[in-house]
Design a protein around this motif. Structure first.
Motif, PDB file in Angstrom:
ATOM      1  N   GLN A 234      63.502-113.544  12.346  1.00  0.00           N
ATOM      2  CA  GLN A 234      63.180-114.618  13.257  1.00  0.00           C
ATOM      3  C   GLN A 234      61.776-114.388  13.822  1.00  0.00           C
ATOM      4  OE1 GLN A 234      66.175-115.581  16.145  1.00  0.00           O
ATOM      5  NE2 GLN A 234      67.865-115.185  14.739  1.00  0.00           N
ATOM      6  N   GLU A 235      61.226-115.402  14.469  1.00  0.00           N
ATOM      7  CA  GLU A 235      59.847-115.310  14.947  1.00  0.00           C
ATOM      8  C   GLU A 235      59.711-114.372  16.140  1.00  0.00           C
ATOM      9  OE1 GLU A 235      59.356-119.148  17.735  1.00  0.00           O
ATOM     10  OE2 GLU A 235      59.861-119.613  15.656  1.00  0.00           O
ATOM     11  N   ASN A 236      58.455-113.951  16.369  1.00  0.00           N
ATOM     12  CA  ASN A 236      58.078-113.095  17.515  1.00  0.00           C
ATOM     13  C   ASN A 236      58.818-111.756  17.515  1.00  0.00           C
ATOM     14  OD1 ASN A 236      56.331-115.095  18.571  1.00  0.00           O
ATOM     15  ND2 ASN A 236      58.072-116.131  19.525  1.00  0.00           N
ATOM     16  N   GLN A 237      58.986-111.173  16.342  1.00  0.00           N
ATOM     17  CA  GLN A 237      59.590-109.846  16.240  1.00  0.00           C
ATOM     18  C   GLN A 237      58.554-108.785  15.880  1.00  0.00           C
ATOM     19  OE1 GLN A 237      63.148-109.473  16.760  1.00  0.00           O
ATOM     20  NE2 GLN A 237      62.690-111.518  17.532  1.00  0.00           N
ATOM     21  N   TYR A 245      53.165-108.883   4.486  1.00  0.00           N
ATOM     22  CA  TYR A 245      52.810-110.307   4.560  1.00  0.00           C
ATOM     23  C   TYR A 245      51.429-110.553   3.948  1.00  0.00           C
ATOM     24  CZ  TYR A 245      51.361-114.724   6.759  1.00  0.00           C
ATOM     25  OH  TYR A 245      50.886-115.988   6.982  1.00  0.00           O
ATOM     26  N   ASP A 246      50.465-109.724   4.281  1.00  0.00           N
ATOM     27  CA  ASP A 246      49.102-109.902   3.770  1.00  0.00           C
ATOM     28  C   ASP A 246      49.055-109.777   2.248  1.00  0.00           C
ATOM     29  OD1 ASP A 246      48.220-110.220   6.361  1.00  0.00           O
ATOM     30  OD2 ASP A 246      47.591-108.125   6.596  1.00  0.00           O
ATOM     31  N   GLN A 247      49.767-108.805   1.689  1.00  0.00           N
ATOM     32  CA  GLN A 247      49.776-108.614   0.236  1.00  0.00           C
ATOM     33  C   GLN A 247      50.468-109.772  -0.467  1.00  0.00           C
ATOM     34  OE1 GLN A 247      51.447-104.720  -0.542  1.00  0.00           O
ATOM     35  NE2 GLN A 247      50.006-103.727   0.837  1.00  0.00           N
ATOM     36  N   ARG A 259      52.261-122.980   3.553  1.00  0.00           N
ATOM     37  CA  ARG A 259      53.560-123.014   4.227  1.00  0.00           C
ATOM     38  C   ARG A 259      53.822-121.716   4.984  1.00  0.00           C
ATOM     39  NH1 ARG A 259      58.612-121.309   2.676  1.00  0.00           N
ATOM     40  NH2 ARG A 259      57.813-120.749   0.607  1.00  0.00           N
ATOM     41  N   LEU A 260      53.532-120.585   4.370  1.00  0.00           N
ATOM     42  CA  LEU A 260      53.796-119.296   5.003  1.00  0.00           C
ATOM     43  C   LEU A 260      52.859-119.049   6.184  1.00  0.00           C
ATOM     44  CD1 LEU A 260      54.321-117.125   1.792  1.00  0.00           C
ATOM     45  CD2 LEU A 260      56.080-117.833   3.414  1.00  0.00           C
ATOM     46  N   THR A 261      51.591-119.400   6.013  1.00  0.00           N
ATOM     47  CA  THR A 261      50.620-119.184   7.084  1.00  0.00           C
ATOM     48  C   THR A 261      50.961-120.017   8.322  1.00  0.00           C
ATOM     49  OG1 THR A 261      48.880-118.744   5.453  1.00  0.00           O
ATOM     50  CG2 THR A 261      48.172-119.282   7.683  1.00  0.00           C
ATOM     51  N   LYS A 265      54.365-116.857  12.533  1.00  0.00           N
ATOM     52  CA  LYS A 265      54.874-116.673  13.892  1.00  0.00           C
ATOM     53  C   LYS A 265      55.359-115.245  14.163  1.00  0.00           C
ATOM     54  CE  LYS A 265      56.255-121.530  14.137  1.00  0.00           C
ATOM     55  NZ  LYS A 265      57.392-122.479  14.282  1.00  0.00           N
ATOM     56  N   ASN A 266      54.586-114.276  13.672  1.00  0.00           N
ATOM     57  CA  ASN A 266      54.854-112.857  13.949  1.00  0.00           C
ATOM     58  C   ASN A 266      56.265-112.411  13.532  1.00  0.00           C
ATOM     59  OD1 ASN A 266      52.282-112.347  15.081  1.00  0.00           O
ATOM     60  ND2 ASN A 266      52.951-113.246  17.007  1.00  0.00           N
TER      61      ASN A 266
END
Length: 283
Positions: A234-237, A245-247, A259-261, A265-266
């Protein structure tokens, strides 16, 4: 008459009160920070644990069904006889005669087929396959008992609400069953084989694998499947950057990256991947 002596009494001065309040405030701030840090760490560990459990589960499920693809009760039965030609439908691309794996129409999943080991074998929906005479161990199953599954990724704008679903196309009442929630993205690649079903070698250059969307009926039978699944919390975790995520973003398509960017939401991410050769595609 003796008068009792009453000693003079003093209260707490304003300075002493302010000093006490200041010390208490620092203590409360420290305790609050410890509580918040522990809570954040607990949520992180919980989210990561959920991702890891989901990763193990979906790998077991997908590898099990990929291991079943092309299974025949009678090893001497030819692939062309066991798996007849089948036209495309709303879920799957067309199956050529003898083919056991094709991509879904939207290239977000795989369609595979196999013969059940026993009559009434449960499918991914938990329903029993059609009954047949299984009294002899090496007796071929009839076409009516063939199990054809569509396993695909169902995206969602809320990344942790995306899922992997499964549908038995030969069931009496086909319905979509959610296998795993919390899936942010999925990638599929195929190793194409020679057009000759009994030629085991992968075509030249197919060791590099090709995206599922590039498969066509002229590509030849699919001999191997490689999948990568991005699981999300979930977000903000998360506080800070995520190398996973970057890779993943670095190798995503333009549409997937957008869509992912927009919905990162952290979140906390984990990747599950595997490569399976379709072992039952043999003489």
């Amino acid at each position: 008459m003796k008068i009792a002596h009453i000693a003079s009494q003093r209260g707490i001065s304003m300075i002493e009160l302010l000093v006490a309040l200041a010390i208490s405030s620092f203590l409360l701030l420290g305790i609050s920070q410890i509580y918040l840090d522990n809570q954040r760490n607990h949520l992180f560990q919980q989210s990561q644990s959920t991702n890891l459990e989901g990763s193990r589960f979906i790998t077991l499920v997908l590898d099990e069904y990929l291991g079943k693809a092309g299974y025949r009760r009678d090893p001497a039965q030819s692939l062309e006889s066991a798996f007849p030609q089948k036209g495309e439908n709303a879920d799957c691309m067309a199956f050529a005669k003898g083919a056991v794996i094709v991509p879904t129409k939207d290239a977000l999943g795989i369609c595979l087929r196999y013969q059940p080991l026993v009559s009434g074998e449960a499918d991914c929906q938990g329903d029993a396959s059609k009954a047949f005479d299984d009294s002899k161990p090496f007796k071929a199953a009839p076409d009516s008992a063939l199990i054809t599954l569509a396993i695909k990724y169902a995206p969602n704008a809320e990344l942790h609400q995306g899922s992997i679903t499964c549908k038995n196309l030969n069931a009496a009442a086909p319905g979509t069953m959610e296998i795993l929630p919390g899936v942010a993205d999925m990638r599929l690649q195929f190793g194409f084989g020679s057009k000759d079903m009994y030629e085991k070698k992968l075509t030249e250059g197919s060791g590099r694998f090709a995206d599922a969307s590039s498969w066509t009926a002229n590509s030849g039978p699919i001999r191997a499947v490689r999948y990568s699944i991005l699981l999300a919390s979930q977000e903000n975790q998360r506080s800070g950057a995520s190398s996973i995520y970057d890779q993943w973003i670095a190798k995503s398509s333009v549409a997937a990256k957008s869509r992912l960017t927009a919905n990162d939401k952290n979140r906390i991410y984990h990747v599950s991947s595997s490569t399976q050769t379709i072992r039952n595609l043999m003489p």
